[in-house]
Design a protein around this motif. Structure first.
Motif, PDB file in Angstrom:
ATOM      1  N   GLY A 470       0.795  -1.212   0.000  1.00  0.00           N
ATOM      2  CA  GLY A 470       0.000   0.000   0.000  1.00  0.00           C
ATOM      3  C   GLY A 470       0.830   1.266   0.000  1.00  0.00           C
ATOM      4  O   GLY A 470       2.062   1.241  -0.067  1.00  0.00           O
ATOM      5  N   GLN A 471       0.143   2.398   0.084  1.00  0.00           N
ATOM      6  CA  GLN A 471       0.783   3.708  -0.013  1.00  0.00           C
ATOM      7  C   GLN A 471       1.832   3.927   1.065  1.00  0.00           C
ATOM      8  O   GLN A 471       2.846   4.577   0.834  1.00  0.00           O
ATOM      9  CB  GLN A 471      -0.288   4.804   0.081  1.00  0.00           C
ATOM     10  CG  GLN A 471       0.243   6.207  -0.096  1.00  0.00           C
ATOM     11  CD  GLN A 471      -0.858   7.252  -0.082  1.00  0.00           C
ATOM     12  OE1 GLN A 471      -1.995   6.953   0.271  1.00  0.00           O
ATOM     13  NE2 GLN A 471      -0.526   8.477  -0.446  1.00  0.00           N
ATOM     14  N   TYR A 472       1.610   3.373   2.245  1.00  0.00           N
ATOM     15  CA  TYR A 472       2.563   3.537   3.344  1.00  0.00           C
ATOM     16  C   TYR A 472       3.210   2.209   3.732  1.00  0.00           C
ATOM     17  O   TYR A 472       3.538   1.973   4.881  1.00  0.00           O
ATOM     18  CB  TYR A 472       1.856   4.170   4.539  1.00  0.00           C
ATOM     19  CG  TYR A 472       1.285   5.531   4.211  1.00  0.00           C
ATOM     20  CD1 TYR A 472       2.122   6.632   4.035  1.00  0.00           C
ATOM     21  CD2 TYR A 472      -0.088   5.697   4.023  1.00  0.00           C
ATOM     22  CE1 TYR A 472       1.601   7.876   3.701  1.00  0.00           C
ATOM     23  CE2 TYR A 472      -0.607   6.939   3.692  1.00  0.00           C
ATOM     24  CZ  TYR A 472       0.238   8.018   3.531  1.00  0.00           C
ATOM     25  OH  TYR A 472      -0.260   9.259   3.191  1.00  0.00           O
ATOM     26  N   GLY A 473       3.349   1.347   2.736  1.00  0.00           N
ATOM     27  CA  GLY A 473       4.032   0.087   2.958  1.00  0.00           C
ATOM     28  C   GLY A 473       3.188  -0.983   3.612  1.00  0.00           C
ATOM     29  O   GLY A 473       3.727  -1.995   4.077  1.00  0.00           O
ATOM     30  N   GLU A 474       1.866  -0.791   3.656  1.00  0.00           N
ATOM     31  CA  GLU A 474       1.008  -1.811   4.247  1.00  0.00           C
ATOM     32  C   GLU A 474       1.055  -3.088   3.396  1.00  0.00           C
ATOM     33  O   GLU A 474       1.070  -3.031   2.174  1.00  0.00           O
ATOM     34  CB  GLU A 474      -0.450  -1.333   4.312  1.00  0.00           C
ATOM     35  CG  GLU A 474      -0.634   0.064   4.888  1.00  0.00           C
ATOM     36  CD  GLU A 474      -0.753   1.107   3.806  1.00  0.00           C
ATOM     37  OE1 GLU A 474      -1.760   1.851   3.815  1.00  0.00           O
ATOM     38  OE2 GLU A 474       0.152   1.165   2.928  1.00  0.00           O
ATOM     39  N   LEU A 475       1.053  -4.235   4.059  1.00  0.00           N
ATOM     40  CA  LEU A 475       1.008  -5.515   3.366  1.00  0.00           C
ATOM     41  C   LEU A 475      -0.449  -5.906   3.212  1.00  0.00           C
ATOM     42  O   LEU A 475      -1.131  -6.228   4.188  1.00  0.00           O
ATOM     43  CB  LEU A 475       1.788  -6.570   4.156  1.00  0.00           C
ATOM     44  CG  LEU A 475       3.247  -6.206   4.476  1.00  0.00           C
ATOM     45  CD1 LEU A 475       3.958  -7.363   5.150  1.00  0.00           C
ATOM     46  CD2 LEU A 475       3.993  -5.769   3.228  1.00  0.00           C
ATOM     47  N   LEU A 476      -0.930  -5.873   1.975  1.00  0.00           N
ATOM     48  CA  LEU A 476      -2.351  -6.051   1.708  1.00  0.00           C
ATOM     49  C   LEU A 476      -2.692  -7.528   1.509  1.00  0.00           C
ATOM     50  O   LEU A 476      -1.893  -8.306   0.977  1.00  0.00           O
ATOM     51  CB  LEU A 476      -2.745  -5.258   0.460  1.00  0.00           C
ATOM     52  CG  LEU A 476      -2.342  -3.767   0.459  1.00  0.00           C
ATOM     53  CD1 LEU A 476      -2.713  -3.128  -0.868  1.00  0.00           C
ATOM     54  CD2 LEU A 476      -3.001  -3.039   1.626  1.00  0.00           C
ATOM     55  N   ASP A 477      -3.909  -7.898   1.918  1.00  0.00           N
ATOM     56  CA  ASP A 477      -4.361  -9.282   1.764  1.00  0.00           C
ATOM     57  C   ASP A 477      -4.652  -9.632   0.314  1.00  0.00           C
ATOM     58  O   ASP A 477      -4.469 -10.778  -0.110  1.00  0.00           O
ATOM     59  CB  ASP A 477      -5.621  -9.521   2.607  1.00  0.00           C
ATOM     60  CG  ASP A 477      -5.336  -9.444   4.091  1.00  0.00           C
ATOM     61  OD1 ASP A 477      -4.198  -9.770   4.493  1.00  0.00           O
ATOM     62  OD2 ASP A 477      -6.238  -9.029   4.858  1.00  0.00           O
ATOM     63  N   SER A 478      -5.093  -8.664  -0.463  1.00  0.00           N
ATOM     64  CA  SER A 478      -5.406  -8.908  -1.872  1.00  0.00           C
ATOM     65  C   SER A 478      -4.727  -7.847  -2.731  1.00  0.00           C
ATOM     66  O   SER A 478      -4.524  -6.715  -2.292  1.00  0.00           O
ATOM     67  CB  SER A 478      -6.917  -8.890  -2.097  1.00  0.00           C
ATOM     68  OG  SER A 478      -7.469  -7.650  -1.685  1.00  0.00           O
TER      69      SER A 478
END
Length: 567
Positions: A470-478
């Motif tokens: 994501g935009q701030y380095g989030e690890l997304l599930d999908s």
């Protein structure tokens, strides 16, 4: 203040350095930007550790990296060896009064700046004319990124940093081209005479203005002649600056040896590798080998997609790890009773060296791992923050080894909590401790440094993140629909972790180099004996190298076969 001087020798080392200094420049810009995230304004990171203040002859104040960069002639691309802030006013006369014959002049077309460098020039012009920071850039960011992804040739092609004239040194006057500058002996010859004095003077310039230097971080491209040059340079440093620790990163572009080679080339390569490592390790406190293909399958694959053929890509990963591991060297000093919620674990270079050396375990090799990005602190992932996507950046490591005497230093930055804010330093430390308490094996000693400040992603950073970041380095599930790779336009910052380990997992790396040294250089009738002599290395020196490697293996693992008499 505890200053650090950085040294970069060779092409790939300078690629890593270019990304590294871009990170620092981005941090500086965000700290002064009123619209940036407050976490960047209160970093608790002292940039003066890496930077020096100065002034041009025109009275313009400057703030430039304390770095010495050494490369082959022509490796600076469109950048002048005098940098961009300080103008070289000396002009050499082209008239020759003692020659009356015909004169012919041959000129080559100057290199053209790419879109990124053109945009930097445009911003500088608008700031000068308008006296404002905001500019109407006619070159779109998307165009710039596409240009960099397809056309990076030099490390300066994506550098947004101003350098001091003493920083940039090109090796010239050699009777070989870049392709022929490919063996250990050629590099030793290059570090001689005026070139030796010029390089030493540049380093002395930065060291002598330090108040209390804590050490040097040295990146050497261990391919071809640069390793021979660096070993002799390091020997000078060890003699001249005896009490200044050197943290050495021995880097190699990860596709360097991917091509098939003849037996002669294999012998030369393997001997070079063994001789180079043995000599380099003699003159530093800690040596960290780097150079593996970043996998696009495996633990890190959901989050990073690196084109290993491009130094511009792979060097970005190494630079991010180097930035993370060096951040604690620049933390503000903490008193005995200080307890900051934003950062913890202030150390310097010498402290990390002592940590990894341990009690009587005086090996000088450390393994480096990186997690890019790391998970947030929420739910099940809280106990897996450093477990799921560690990527080892050191080659020939046996990851199945269980070393109860392992020693570790870990640096973690920018981890987020379940609410989307930045986790407190104490929360991150608690998560790490929880993981080790539940692990089947744990290191004998582990030191953790934490800061809330994440890794900023500057514009010229390559598009290596997957569509699950994501935009701030989030690890997304999908995955994000319609997006395959993401770069600085989509990802603004990431949580990052890096780790240095002293572990028996490194034994295969050491044993391979000792084995090749014996087989090709020391054994009776060794096929590489004449080659080593052509590098200016005699039998006695080669035997000393073998003994040094044997001792490194023996101190790391006293039960190893290499601890016996090598004869």
């Amino acid at each position: 203040m505890r200053e650090i001087v950085t040294i970069q020798v060779g092409g790939f080392a300078n690629f890593i350095g270019s990304h590294y200094w871009n990170f620092q420049d981005e941090l500086l810009g965000l700290s002064g930007d009123p619209l940036s995230d407050p976490v960047f304004k209160d970093q608790h990171v002292n940039m003066d550790v890496l930077y020096r203040s100065g002034e041009t002859q025109q009275g313009i104040l400057t703030y430039t990296p304390r770095v010495v960069s050494v490369g082959f002639q022509g490796s600076l691309g469109t950048m002048s060896s005098h940098g961009t802030l300080y103008r070289n006013n000396s002009s050499a006369s082209t008239s020759v009064s003692t020659w009356n014959g015909n004169v012919s002049t041959r000129m080559t077309e100057p290199l053209k700046k790419n879109l990124f460098l053109q945009s930097l020039d445009e911003e500088e012009r608008e700031k000068t004319v308008l006296g404002a920071d905001d500019s109407n850039n006619e070159i779109g960011d998307k165009e710039i990124i596409d240009s960099l992804e397809n056309n990076v040739e030099y490390w300066t092609d994506f550098s947004k940093v101003h350098y001091h004239p003493q920083s940039l040194y090109e090796i010239n006057g050699l009777w070989v081209n870049a392709q022929e500058f490919d063996n250990y002996g050629t590099g030793r010859e290059a570090y001689s005479g005026d070139r030796e004095e010029d390089i030493n003077e540049r380093l002395r310039f930065f060291i002598e203005e330090c108040d209390h230097i804590q050490g040097m971080q040295f990146l050497v491209d261990d391919l071809g002649g640069f390793s021979g040059l660096s070993a002799d340079f390091l020997e000078h440093i060890a003699d001249e600056y005896t009490n200044t620790p050197v943290l050495l990163y021995r880097v190699k572009h990860n596709n360097s040896y991917s091509q098939s080679l003849s037996l002669k080339k294999v012998i030369s390569r393997d001997l070079h590798d063994s001789v180079s490592f043995a000599r380099l390790s003699q003159y530093c406190k800690l040596i960290v080998p780097l150079g593996v293909p970043i996998p696009n399958a495996g633990k890190a694959s959901p989050f990073i997609q690196v084109n290993n053929e491009k130094p511009y890509h792979s060097s970005a990963v190494y630079a991010a790890a180097l930035h993370a591991i060096s951040l604690p060297f620049r933390f503000e000093e903490q008193g005995p009773s200080a307890n900051s919620p934003r950062f913890s674990g202030t150390v310097d270079i010498n402290a990390v060296v002592l940590m990894l050396a341990g009690q009587g375990r005086q090996n000088m090799l450390a393994v480096m791992d990186a997690a890019m990005p790391v998970a947030s602190l929420n739910g099940k992932l809280e106990k897996q923050i450093l477990l799921d996507n560690w990527q080892c950046l050191t080659p020939q490591i046996n990851e199945d080894t269980e070393d109860m005497l392992a020693l570790e230093h870990t640096s973690i930055q920018g981890v987020r909590n379940s609410g989307g804010g930045y986790a407190l330093a104490s929360q991150v430390e608690q998560a790490v401790n929880s993981y080790y308490q539940n692990a089947s094996t744990r290191p004998m000693f582990s030191h953790v440094s934490v800061t809330q400040c994440p890794l900023p992603i500057p514009l010229p950073f390559p598009s290596i993140f997957s569509n699950r970041v994501g935009q701030y380095g989030e690890l997304l599930d999908s995955p994000i629909p319609g997006s395959l790779s993401r770069g600085s336009l989509e990802v603004h910052s990431i949580p990052m972790a890096a780790r240095l380990r002293s572990t028996t997992a490194a034994l295969p790396f050491l044993e391979s180099r000792l084995s090749n040294l014996r087989k090709y250089g020391l054994d009776r009738g060794a096929l590489g004996g004449e080659l080593v002599r052509s590098w200016g290395i005699g039998r006695d020196e080669l035997e000393d190298m073998g003994e040094s490697l044997t001792n490194m293996i023996g101190t790391l693992n006293p039960h190893s076969y290499a601890s016996s008499d090598s004869d």
